[in-house]
Design a protein around this motif. Structure first.
Motif, PDB file in Angstrom:
ATOM      1  N   ALA A   1      15.701  -5.459  -9.815  1.00 43.13           N
ATOM      2  CA  ALA A   1      16.053  -6.357  -8.708  1.00 43.13           C
ATOM      3  C   ALA A   1      17.560  -6.403  -8.497  1.00 43.13           C
ATOM      4  CB  ALA A   1      15.502  -7.753  -8.983  1.00 43.13           C
ATOM      5  N   GLU A   2      18.312  -6.469  -9.586  1.00 44.39           N
ATOM      6  CA  GLU A   2      19.777  -6.530  -9.467  1.00 44.39           C
ATOM      7  C   GLU A   2      20.326  -5.253  -8.846  1.00 44.39           C
ATOM      8  OE1 GLU A   2      23.465  -8.610 -10.247  1.00 44.39           O
ATOM      9  OE2 GLU A   2      21.524  -9.274 -11.015  1.00 44.39           O
ATOM     10  N   THR A   3      19.790  -4.120  -9.254  1.00 43.02           N
ATOM     11  CA  THR A   3      20.290  -2.849  -8.714  1.00 43.02           C
ATOM     12  C   THR A   3      19.924  -2.717  -7.229  1.00 43.02           C
ATOM     13  OG1 THR A   3      18.280  -1.665  -9.418  1.00 43.02           O
ATOM     14  CG2 THR A   3      20.127  -1.685 -10.940  1.00 43.02           C
ATOM     15  N   ASN A   4      18.740  -3.160  -6.852  1.00 45.06           N
ATOM     16  CA  ASN A   4      18.362  -3.091  -5.441  1.00 45.06           C
ATOM     17  C   ASN A   4      19.258  -3.969  -4.580  1.00 45.06           C
ATOM     18  OD1 ASN A   4      16.291  -1.286  -5.932  1.00 45.06           O
ATOM     19  ND2 ASN A   4      14.700  -2.857  -6.021  1.00 45.06           N
ATOM     20  N   THR A   5      19.654  -5.110  -5.111  1.00 46.43           N
ATOM     21  CA  THR A   5      20.566  -5.986  -4.373  1.00 46.43           C
ATOM     22  C   THR A   5      21.906  -5.308  -4.171  1.00 46.43           C
ATOM     23  OG1 THR A   5      19.495  -7.991  -5.205  1.00 46.43           O
ATOM     24  CG2 THR A   5      21.743  -8.219  -4.401  1.00 46.43           C
ATOM     25  N   ILE A   6      22.430  -4.694  -5.232  1.00 44.60           N
ATOM     26  CA  ILE A   6      23.713  -3.992  -5.122  1.00 44.60           C
ATOM     27  C   ILE A   6      23.632  -2.919  -4.041  1.00 44.60           C
ATOM     28  CG2 ILE A   6      25.295  -2.421  -6.302  1.00 44.60           C
ATOM     29  CD1 ILE A   6      24.645  -3.949  -8.903  1.00 44.60           C
ATOM     30  N   ILE A   7      22.607  -2.089  -4.107  1.00 41.68           N
ATOM     31  CA  ILE A   7      22.487  -0.967  -3.178  1.00 41.68           C
ATOM     32  C   ILE A   7      22.344  -1.456  -1.737  1.00 41.68           C
ATOM     33  CG2 ILE A   7      21.020   0.982  -2.518  1.00 41.68           C
ATOM     34  CD1 ILE A   7      20.396   1.278  -5.580  1.00 41.68           C
ATOM     35  N   SER A   8      21.564  -2.513  -1.543  1.00 41.11           N
ATOM     36  CA  SER A   8      21.339  -2.996  -0.176  1.00 41.11           C
ATOM     37  C   SER A   8      22.576  -3.655   0.421  1.00 41.11           C
ATOM     38  CB  SER A   8      20.171  -3.980  -0.154  1.00 41.11           C
ATOM     39  OG  SER A   8      20.529  -5.226  -0.724  1.00 41.11           O
ATOM     40  N   ARG A   9      23.456  -4.196  -0.440  1.00 41.58           N
ATOM     41  CA  ARG A   9      24.648  -4.895   0.068  1.00 41.58           C
ATOM     42  C   ARG A   9      25.853  -3.979   0.250  1.00 41.58           C
ATOM     43  NH1 ARG A   9      23.895 -10.566  -0.278  1.00 41.58           N
ATOM     44  NH2 ARG A   9      21.650 -10.890  -0.463  1.00 41.58           N
ATOM     45  N   LEU A  10      25.777  -2.752  -0.226  1.00 38.93           N
ATOM     46  CA  LEU A  10      26.939  -1.861  -0.148  1.00 38.93           C
ATOM     47  C   LEU A  10      27.386  -1.563   1.285  1.00 38.93           C
ATOM     48  CD1 LEU A  10      26.186   0.673  -3.018  1.00 38.93           C
ATOM     49  CD2 LEU A  10      28.182  -0.832  -2.851  1.00 38.93           C
ATOM     50  N   PRO A  11      26.483  -1.252   2.207  1.00 39.04           N
ATOM     51  CA  PRO A  11      26.949  -0.877   3.549  1.00 39.04           C
ATOM     52  C   PRO A  11      27.820  -1.925   4.229  1.00 39.04           C
ATOM     53  CG  PRO A  11      24.645  -0.280   3.280  1.00 39.04           C
ATOM     54  CD  PRO A  11      25.015  -1.117   2.086  1.00 39.04           C
ATOM     55  N   ALA A  12      27.542  -3.194   4.002  1.00 37.52           N
ATOM     56  CA  ALA A  12      28.281  -4.259   4.683  1.00 37.52           C
ATOM     57  C   ALA A  12      29.537  -4.696   3.925  1.00 37.52           C
ATOM     58  CB  ALA A  12      27.373  -5.462   4.894  1.00 37.52           C
ATOM     59  N   SER A  13      29.822  -4.091   2.802  1.00 40.93           N
ATOM     60  CA  SER A  13      30.979  -4.505   2.000  1.00 40.93           C
ATOM     61  C   SER A  13      32.273  -3.991   2.627  1.00 40.93           C
ATOM     62  CB  SER A  13      30.853  -3.973   0.578  1.00 40.93           C
ATOM     63  OG  SER A  13      31.102  -2.581   0.534  1.00 40.93           O
ATOM     64  N   SER A  14      33.388  -4.505   2.126  1.00 38.87           N
ATOM     65  CA  SER A  14      34.708  -4.117   2.648  1.00 38.87           C
ATOM     66  C   SER A  14      35.321  -2.950   1.886  1.00 38.87           C
ATOM     67  CB  SER A  14      35.656  -5.328   2.577  1.00 38.87           C
ATOM     68  OG  SER A  14      35.875  -5.704   1.215  1.00 38.87           O
ATOM     69  N   MET A  15      34.573  -2.357   0.987  1.00 35.74           N
ATOM     70  CA  MET A  15      35.130  -1.312   0.128  1.00 35.74           C
ATOM     71  C   MET A  15      35.214   0.025   0.857  1.00 35.74           C
ATOM     72  SD  MET A  15      33.281  -2.079  -3.537  1.00 35.74           S
ATOM     73  CE  MET A  15      31.639  -1.778  -2.885  1.00 35.74           C
ATOM     74  N   SER A  16      36.023   0.935   0.292  1.00 37.17           N
ATOM     75  CA  SER A  16      36.098   2.296   0.813  1.00 37.17           C
ATOM     76  C   SER A  16      34.790   3.021   0.526  1.00 37.17           C
ATOM     77  CB  SER A  16      37.254   3.046   0.160  1.00 37.17           C
ATOM     78  OG  SER A  16      36.974   3.263  -1.221  1.00 37.17           O
ATOM     79  N   GLU A  17      34.557   4.117   1.206  1.00 35.87           N
ATOM     80  CA  GLU A  17      33.333   4.893   0.998  1.00 35.87           C
ATOM     81  C   GLU A  17      33.261   5.442  -0.418  1.00 35.87           C
ATOM     82  OE1 GLU A  17      30.723   5.042   3.091  1.00 35.87           O
ATOM     83  OE2 GLU A  17      31.924   3.561   4.200  1.00 35.87           O
ATOM     84  N   ASP A  18      34.401   5.822  -0.968  1.00 33.29           N
ATOM     85  CA  ASP A  18      34.414   6.337  -2.343  1.00 33.29           C
ATOM     86  C   ASP A  18      33.958   5.270  -3.329  1.00 33.29           C
ATOM     87  OD1 ASP A  18      35.232   8.823  -1.560  1.00 33.29           O
ATOM     88  OD2 ASP A  18      37.348   8.522  -2.080  1.00 33.29           O
TER      89      ASP A  18
END
Length: 556
Positions: A112-129
């Motif tokens: 569950a924790e890993t799925n949350t991380i993966i699903s939230r990545l696109p909307a984050s402010s981080m660089s693609e790398d």
């Protein structure tokens, strides 16, 4: 009142919906909606994954941490009580008994924790790398969790999305489908994680992912792929078996295998090039787990469980034990209570069938010769040997057996635990193993590659890899005629012993019952059957899954 209702109705019309109007926006505190923005936010979630792994395998309930070892060819229960420690499989593995349920829950928490991380990545402010790096970390842990579930339960439900409302319609995927998903996740992780030289102690890296990927390829009977993945680890110029004395006790009597398990020697900063993934422990530090104020707290209790309770040994009718306890010495092993007694197959047969003078069987590593250190005993100063016990003394028994010193830290307990440092007397709060713990190390990678070579019908390659490990131990080299899956499993016992999560290895191969009952003749395992190669799906999970059928494993 009518006017108020009209105002509310009009408000709902002017807004996109009444529910939008009522939604709460977190402005000055962290919530699920604003917690996955920066790399710091994602680091916190990844750190929780490390904690979940440590909790499941090293720091949870004293009994359930060792469910991966008890009821196998390694050890048996020294104190029968309840469902714990697999002395009665009908009890321990009863689907309606909640004893094993924590493992299912903990592993799906990781998912569950890993799925949350993966699903939230696109909307984050981080660089693609950075997004890619966090995706690699999350997929490593998701693969790790599903691999463990597959070995324990066979096919299980696969969930790859973040869940916002409870679902009650899960069905089991096949074990093959689960392993295929694990391989997909681990391939991404292996290609995108950082090199081992660029991560902190305890962090996952490319070699950790390739090591695990090799193991899962084996489970999926993809032997050439398993061989190639292990080769990427073995050929890594930053990894090598430790062949010379090193670390905190290198000037003291011992050998290099003994050094691998001394306090402070597990991480690369000690010069250890064999460690691939090490679970971190600190003493009396928040989050460090291994405290000194309460042995029943959170920490890795291998000392307590797998060292003998020499306090209760009586020889020749004496009213006292010939050994002081608890003491930070080889003769006491710290504060052992003897729950986990080694099978004769583990303590003796595998060495007699191979090479009794193997370094891994030296008295530094498997303690058989105990110096009587109790001045009140008539045996004071003498050596008692488990291989030649005094008349009338049962070996093994809970109070005396040959034990692996890697489970404890003689002479190296934290200073807060010493009641008397000169005599090495410990307080009653001892019992943890006060050293970092290997989850993966390079010697195992060689044995994984040997297993892959055996699957490829290349015993010549298998022999070469096994003999690399045996050469380090100054053991007699094996021949191609020696090698089959039982020999490799025996070699894993010799090299890894209680360090290994044995149930996962045997479960991966479908050999839990065969090795426990037919090979090791584990003396205190009752009502074990072939069905126990897998654990039952918890009945409470089946019961709450009301919108679909979550099938039980055969025989339960």
């Amino acid at each position: 009142m009518k006017n108020l209702l009209l105002i509310l109705a009009l408000a709902c019309v002017t807004l996109s919906s009444c529910s939008d109007f009522l939604d709460e926006e977190a402005l000055d505190f962290k919530s699920a909606d604003n917690s996955f923005v920066t790399s710091s936010d994602f680091d916190k979630s990844v750190n929780n994954l490390y904690w979940l792994v440590r909790s499941e395998f090293y720091s949870g309930n004293e009994q359930q941490t060792f469910d991966y070892i008890f009821g196998t060819d390694l050890v048996y229960d020294g104190q029968i009580q309840g469902a714990q420690r697999f002395n009665d499989f009908d009890n321990t593995c009863n689907p309606s008994n909640t004893y094993l349920n924590s493992h299912w829950t903990n592993l799906y928490k990781i998912v569950a924790e890993t799925n949350t991380i993966i699903s939230r990545l696109p909307a984050s402010s981080m660089s693609e790398d950075k997004k890619q790096k966090f995706e690699a970390k999350a997929k490593f842990f998701r693969g790790f969790a599903y691999r463990t579930l597959a070995y324990l339960y066979g096919g299980v439900p696969i969930e790859l999305e973040e869940i916002f409302v409870p679902k009650k319609n899960y069905v089991r995927s096949s074990k093959k489908e689960v392993l295929s998903q694990v391989i997909e996740d681990l391939k991404f992780a292996a290609e995108n994680l950082s090199p081992i030289t660029e991560v902190a102690d305890g962090e996952i890296s490319q070699p950790a992912a390739y090591h695990l990927l090799s193991e899962v390829y084996l489970a999926n009977q993809q032997y050439e792929e398993a061989y190639d993945a292990a080769t990427l680890v073995i050929d890594n110029p930053d990894l090598d078996l430790m062949k010379n004395r090193f670390g905190s006790l290198k000037s003291e009597p011992g050998d290099v295998y003994y050094d691998l398990f001394r306090a402070g020697n597990q991480n690369r900063n000690s010069g250890n090039t064999e460690a691939i993934w090490v679970i971190q422990y600190e003493t009396n530090v928040i989050g460090g787990d291994n405290g000194t104020s309460n042995v029943y707290g959170s920490g890795y209790k291998a000392e307590r469980v797998f060292c003998p309770l020499v306090r209760d040994l009586r020889v020749d009718g004496e009213g006292v034990s010939p050994f002081l306890w608890p003491n930070s010495t080889f003769s006491s092993g710290g504060r052992g209570v003897g729950f986990g007694i080694p099978t004769i197959y583990f303590s003796n047969t595998i060495w007699e069938n191979s090479d009794w003078n193997d370094m891994r069987n030296s008295n530094y590593n498997i303690v058989r010769k105990f110096i009587c250190d109790n001045p009140e005993s008539k045996f004071y100063g003498q050596v008692l040997d488990t291989e030649n016990p005094p008349e009338g003394i049962e070996v093994p028994s809970r109070s005396w057996f040959a034990y692996q010193s890697k489970c404890t830290t003689p002479g190296q307990h934290p200073e807060e635990l010493f009641d008397n440092f000169e005599t090495l007397a410990l307080s009653s709060n001892a019992g943890f193993t006060y050293a970092d713990q290997y989850l993966f190390r390079l010697a195992e990678t060689y044995l994984l590659r040997a297993e892959a070579a055996l699957g490829m019908n290349r015993k010549d390659l298998a022999k070469a890899d096994i003999n690399v490990v045996r050469s380090r131990a100054n053991a007699k080299l094996c021949s191609e005629n020696d090698i089959d899956i039982d020999y490799i499993l025996d070699e894993r016992m010799r090299e890894l012993g209680l360090e290994e999560k044995r149930r996962l290895t045997l479960g991966r191969l479908g050999l839990v019952y065969y090795r426990t009952v037919e090979v090791a003749h584990n003396p205190l395992v009752r009502n074990m059957a072939e069905k126990h190669n897998l654990w039952p799906i918890p009945y409470e999970e089946i019961e709450r899954n009301t919108e679909a059928v979550l099938e039980q494993n055969p025989g339960y």
